[in-house]
Design a protein around this motif. Structure first.
Motif, short mmCIF file in Angstrom:
data_model
loop_
_atom_site.label_atom_id
_atom_site.label_comp_id
_atom_site.label_asym_id
_atom_site.label_seq_id
_atom_site.Cartn_x
_atom_site.Cartn_y
_atom_site.Cartn_z
N GLY A 141 5.27 0.46 1.19
CA GLY A 141 5.59 1.69 1.90
C GLY A 141 4.33 2.50 2.15
O GLY A 141 4.09 2.97 3.28
N VAL A 142 3.51 2.63 1.11
CA VAL A 142 2.26 3.39 1.24
C VAL A 142 1.37 2.73 2.29
O VAL A 142 0.83 3.39 3.19
N ILE A 143 1.25 1.39 2.21
CA ILE A 143 0.39 0.68 3.17
C ILE A 143 0.90 0.87 4.59
O ILE A 143 0.17 1.24 5.50
N ARG A 144 2.21 0.64 4.79
CA ARG A 144 2.77 0.72 6.14
C ARG A 144 2.66 2.13 6.70
O ARG A 144 2.27 2.33 7.85
N ALA A 145 3.04 3.12 5.89
CA ALA A 145 3.00 4.50 6.36
C ALA A 145 1.57 4.87 6.76
O ALA A 145 1.34 5.45 7.83
N SER A 146 0.61 4.47 5.93
CA SER A 146 -0.78 4.84 6.21
C SER A 146 -1.26 4.20 7.50
O SER A 146 -1.88 4.87 8.35
N ILE A 147 -0.99 2.91 7.67
CA ILE A 147 -1.46 2.23 8.88
C ILE A 147 -0.81 2.80 10.12
O ILE A 147 -1.47 3.12 11.12
N LEU A 148 0.52 2.96 10.08
CA LEU A 148 1.24 3.42 11.26
C LEU A 148 0.84 4.85 11.62
O LEU A 148 0.66 5.19 12.80
N MET A 149 0.69 5.71 10.59
CA MET A 149 0.30 7.10 10.86
C MET A 149 -1.11 7.13 11.43
O MET A 149 -1.41 7.90 12.35
N GLY A 150 -1.97 6.25 10.89
CA GLY A 150 -3.33 6.16 11.40
C GLY A 150 -3.35 5.74 12.86
O GLY A 150 -4.11 6.28 13.67
#
Lengths: 268, 350
Positions: free
Chosen positions: A37-46
């Motif tokens: 979740g942390v990885i996905r949220a960070s990439i997508l928000m980026g």
């Protein structure tokens, strides 16, 4: 009718309890879900930040919400493989299923809804807390949307199950279906909107996805639960899901009947 | 020990050929009340790059209400395939099967409410859950009214001694416990026909005995029809009054167990210990010399109980040598069945 409800209720409870038995696996699932979740949220928000203010209506906050609601659903809605039926056809254990006075697709579906309920409570709910704290989430517009959202999760679990069940039925005709299941899983997760929102797809790909049941698996519940869709729009999405459940359910019934005539359980 | 394998052909000897014939009459009389009736039932398995295999080949027989029938044969003879066609799991390639008056393929669900089936090598229980929950779920699947289900489960638990295992997950049960649980699960809905496929496979003597006693009692109380496949002749001897022998998908024998032994002429074997090395005892009337050990001190002679007696053979031996000791081996029923297999196809019928 009441007897049927009791039967399938008990089967669902069995699915729930069966899953609850494996506590260590559940704990591991929570950790995995959180990390991804942390990885996905960070990439997508980026990605959204890099592109400017919004992408196809998603700002950073909407993106974070999309990523985390996806994590909530992931344990329940089994977009990845389920091969129990194919395995049972291959080993011949399917014989035990056919000795029961219930259609196997309904008894397995009930058990899977139970499994999905447990996964939602144990693996899904913590993601709401973690997601809200880590990068923020949005929620359904009102009580009606909350109810529609929860119904939509149940329907998504059913669609995911019935889709896999149908693919598993190929095992009545072909012995080795692992490759087919893998290909199905990849297409399903893409069109479900698990990697990026289906709304980001180019028009032609979005139209293609819409012709499949896959967006109903992840994108639809996320849209309702994150408040992206509300009111009649949300109700329409749920109606589409109901249509898929009925269609796939009829398909499962017909395929099971046809498969049973093809079944070859040799020995033992 | 009731599980002994040897049985005495002399006991069941008289006119067993006609016992089998009488069966045929009984069948035609009771045909309308047949619980199982198959006619030219055939199932062919296609084998890639090989010739097709007729696992069941034009089989015809019927089983009347209340009968207990042993269905025996070598591995791959077609036993399980027949059972799967009788229960609606496999579609016949040709011919017909009717179970409890239903077409098993079309009436699978209705049939499933009326029969109880145990496949010794497959489980119908929920592996990860406590045994008691499997019973609850199965009772609901069979739509047993909860109070009736509770009574029935209570009975089965007591009779099969399953009380201590109810709270245990099925995966942690011993084989004996699991088999008893499987039988309980199959009998929960008080089926009119019980089909057991290798129910005692891998069980120890005590577990076997317990299971058999239970089945005998169930039949006595409920008049249940029983079809049983097994490799264990003790099962057949204790539980069945009729035997069907299947070989290469065809019915090789239909009659009583003693009739089976009589038909193939099962032989007794006399083992004599002599006081000194002696030439092979060829030529003793009505015997066949099987071999010798210790330079002829111990010799083995086979004879058919129909042709001579142990006393006559002994007397003939005593004329040629001095006896020190003797023993008699009774024919093993597995040996009897083996003889059927080695007979020319269709050569032996009851």
């Amino acid at each position: 009718m009441r007897a049927d409800l009791r039967t399938y209720g008990l089967l669902a409870r069995a699915g729930f309890r069966r899953q609850a038995t494996y506590r260590l696996a559940l704990a591991a699932g929570i950790v995995t879900n959180s990390v991804f979740g942390v990885i996905r949220a960070s990439i997508l928000m980026g990605a959204v930040a890099g592109a400017g203010a919004t992408v196809a209506g998603y700002d950073e906050r909407a993106m974070s919400s999309y990523a985390w609601w996806g994590q909530v659903l992931l344990g329940s809605v089994a977009v990845w493989g389920w091969s129990e039926l194919a395995d049972r056809v291959r080993t011949g254990d399917i014989a035990a299923d056919f000795l029961r006075p219930v259609p196997p697709y309904l008894s397995y579906l009930a058990a899977d809804l139970g499994r999905g309920a447990l996964a939602l409570l144990v693996r899904g709910a913590p993601m709401i807390v973690i997601g809200s704290l880590y990068s923020g989430m949005t929620f359904p517009a009102g009580p009606v949307e909350w109810v529609l959202g929860l119904v939509s999760i149940a329907l998504a679990v059913a669609i995911a199950f019935l889709g896999h069940y149908l693919v598993n039925c190929i095992a009545f005709w072909i012995i080795e279906i692992r490759g087919i299941l893998l290909a199905y899983g990849i297409v399903a997760t893409l069109f479900a909107g698990l990697y990026v929102p289906v709304h980001w797809f180019p028009d032609w790909l979005r139209a293609l996805a819409a012709a499949t049941p896959f967006p109903s698996l992840i994108q639809t519940p996320i849209d309702i639960l994150s408040g992206y869709a509300a009111g009649p729009g949300a109700a329409r999405l749920v109606a589409i899901q109901v249509g898929w459940v009925l269609g796939l359910g009829i398909g499962a019934a017909l395929t099971t009947a046809a498969g049973r005539r093809r079944l070859e359980v040799q020995g033992g | 020990m009731t599980t002994g394998r040897a049985f005495r052909p002399t006991a069941g000897r008289p006119d067993d050929g006609s016992a089998a014939a009488a069966h045929g009459d009984a069948d035609s009389d009771a045909h309308s009340d047949a619980v199982i009736s198959v006619e030219r039932l055939t199932r062919v398995f296609r084998r890639r790059g090989d010739t097709d295999l007729a696992a069941v080949d034009a089989m015809t027989f019927s089983v009347g209400r209340g009968e207990a029938v042993g269905y025996i044969g070598a591995n791959g003879a077609g036993k399980s395939t027949t059972i799967k066609m009788l229960t609606g799991i496999l579609a016949p390639t040709s011919g017909t099967a009717r179970t409890c008056g239903l077409d098993p393929m079309r009436g699978r669900r209705e049939l499933a409410r009326r029969i109880g089936v145990v496949f010794g090598q497959r489980s119908q229980l929920w592996w990860d859950l406590p045994l008691g929950e499997s019973f609850d779920i199965l009772a609901a699947i069979h739509r047993l009214e909860p109070r009736r289900a509770a009574t029935r489960v209570g009975q089965l638990i007591e009779l099969l001694d399953l009380g201590p295992t109810l709270a245990q997950p099925v995966r942690s049960l011993s084989l004996g416990q699991r088999m008893r649980a499987e039988v309980a699960a199959a009998l929960l809905h008080e089926p009119e026909l019980i089909i057991l496929d290798e129910p005692t496979i891998g069980l120890d003597v005590l577990s076997k005995a317990r299971l058999r006693e239970f089945l005998i009692a169930q039949r006595r109380e409920h008049g249940t029809t029983l079809l049983l496949t097994t490799h264990d002749m003790g099962d057949i001897e204790r539980l069945c009054d009729r035997v069907l022998v299947v070989d290469h998908g065809r019915l090789a024998f239909d009659g009583t167990l003693s009739g089976l032994a009589g038909t193939v002429g099962a032989q007794r074997v006399l083992i004599v210990d002599l006081d000194r090395p002696t030439d092979a005892l060829h030529g003793i009337p009505h015997t066949r010399w099987l071999g010798a050990e210790g330079e002829g001190v111990r010799q083995r002679l086979a004879f058919d109980a129909a042709d001579t007696t142990a006393a006559a053979v002994l007397a003939a031996v005593a004329e040629r040598a001095t006896l020190r000791d003797l023993s008699i081996e009774e024919p093993d029923i597995e040996d009897v069945v083996r003889r059927i297999y080695s007979a020319p196809p269709g050569g032996i019928t009851g």
